[in-house]
Design a protein around this motif. Structure first.
Motif, mmCIF file in Angstrom:
data_model
loop_
_atom_site.group_PDB
_atom_site.id
_atom_site.type_symbol
_atom_site.label_atom_id
_atom_site.label_comp_id
_atom_site.label_asym_id
_atom_site.label_seq_id
_atom_site.Cartn_x
_atom_site.Cartn_y
_atom_site.Cartn_z
ATOM 1 N N GLY A 55 5.870 89.377 48.014
ATOM 2 C CA GLY A 55 6.770 88.538 47.254
ATOM 3 C C GLY A 55 6.176 87.250 46.729
ATOM 4 O O GLY A 55 6.904 86.451 46.126
ATOM 5 N N THR A 68 10.456 84.685 34.336
ATOM 6 C CA THR A 68 10.701 84.958 35.737
ATOM 7 C C THR A 68 10.357 86.411 36.034
ATOM 8 O O THR A 68 10.904 87.319 35.406
ATOM 9 C CB THR A 68 12.160 84.696 36.125
ATOM 10 O OG1 THR A 68 12.510 83.347 35.819
ATOM 11 C CG2 THR A 68 12.367 84.940 37.615
ATOM 12 N N SER A 70 10.398 89.493 38.811
ATOM 13 C CA SER A 70 11.113 89.918 40.001
ATOM 14 C C SER A 70 10.886 91.404 40.210
ATOM 15 O O SER A 70 10.417 92.109 39.306
ATOM 16 C CB SER A 70 12.610 89.609 39.888
ATOM 17 O OG SER A 70 13.193 90.297 38.797
ATOM 18 N N ARG A 71 11.196 91.870 41.402
ATOM 19 C CA ARG A 71 11.049 93.289 41.677
ATOM 20 C C ARG A 71 12.216 93.773 42.501
ATOM 21 O O ARG A 71 12.803 93.032 43.297
ATOM 22 C CB ARG A 71 9.720 93.581 42.395
ATOM 23 C CG ARG A 71 9.591 92.973 43.783
ATOM 24 C CD ARG A 71 8.151 93.084 44.302
ATOM 25 N NE ARG A 71 7.748 94.467 44.489
ATOM 26 C CZ ARG A 71 6.488 94.873 44.586
ATOM 27 N NH1 ARG A 71 5.492 93.983 44.494
ATOM 28 N NH2 ARG A 71 6.215 96.154 44.758
ATOM 29 N N ASP A 72 12.563 95.020 42.294
ATOM 30 C CA ASP A 72 13.604 95.685 43.049
ATOM 31 C C ASP A 72 12.971 96.926 43.654
ATOM 32 O O ASP A 72 12.807 97.949 42.984
ATOM 33 C CB ASP A 72 14.790 96.041 42.161
ATOM 34 C CG ASP A 72 15.970 96.581 42.938
ATOM 35 O OD1 ASP A 72 15.781 97.073 44.069
ATOM 36 O OD2 ASP A 72 17.102 96.513 42.411
#
Length: 117
Positions: A55, A68, A70-72
């Protein structure tokens, strides 16, 4: 086999926003660092943002404060939210997957982002 598929590119006016997505398959997604790179005509491919398997996030100076990443992990997808876009952001944006301690990296085929009035 690892496959990365980018989507969400297109044409937008200066000051506008786009959200890029990169859907990964054929790998244990959560173990990979994921990154977004871009390449404009006549220029070298450059890092835009990167998020590690833990992260940790790194942004290019040109992206910090506007973009930005981000990751899921449940969706095997990494995103790049791009706000306040400038003409200088025009480039092909590539998704990258990097398994720490292993070569080679994997790349998507890219998605075009054009910022123009």
């Amino acid at each position: 086999q690892v496959q990365l598929v980018e989507s969400g590119g297109g044409m937008v006016q200066p000051g506008g926003s786009l959200r890029l997505s990169c859907a990964a398959s054929g790998m244990t997604f959560r173990l990979y660092a994921m990154g977004w790179y871009r390449q404009a005509p006549g220029k070298e491919r450059e890092l835009v943002a990167r998020i590690t398997e833990l992260g940790r996030i790194v942004y290019a100076g040109s992206a910090k404060g506007r973009f930005t990443i981000s990751r899921d992990n449940a969706k095997n997808t990494v995103y790049l939210q791009m706000n306040s876009l400038k003409p200088e952001d025009t480039a092909v944006y590539y998704c990258n997957a990097d398994l720490p301690g292993r070569d080679p990296d994997y790349w998507g085929q890219g998605t075009q982002v054009t910022v123009s009035s």
